[in-house]
Design a protein around this motif. Structure first.
Motif: not given
Length: 76
Positions: A21-22, A27-29
């Motif tokens: 799962v991604r 914070d866009e990490t």
């Protein structure tokens, strides 16, 4: 089947599978983990582990690959 397969080949019958799962944090990490998921009858992948229910990450997860869950140990 023990190798990772593309999520498009996963069963959508509600059975639990192990998935990669991604997600993206605020914070866009980028994040990635293995988790138990199942196809929800409403039309999305849902995590099946309590940790994700508590974090509100249980619905609409974006798995990329899957494999069957291993068999449980045999009691002796």
């Amino acid at each position: 089947m023990s190798e990772w397969q593309p999520i498009e080949t996963a069963p959508k019958d509600g059975s639990a599978i192990l998935a990669v799962v991604r997600w993206m944090w605020s914070d866009e990490t980028l994040g990635e983990a293995q988790d138990v998921v199942h196809w929800h009858q409403a039309g999305f992948w849902a995590c099946a582990t309590p940790m994700n229910y508590l974090q509100a990450l249980d619905e609409g997860v974006n798995p990329t690959h899957w494999r069957p869950l291993p068999a449980p140990p045999v009691s002796t």
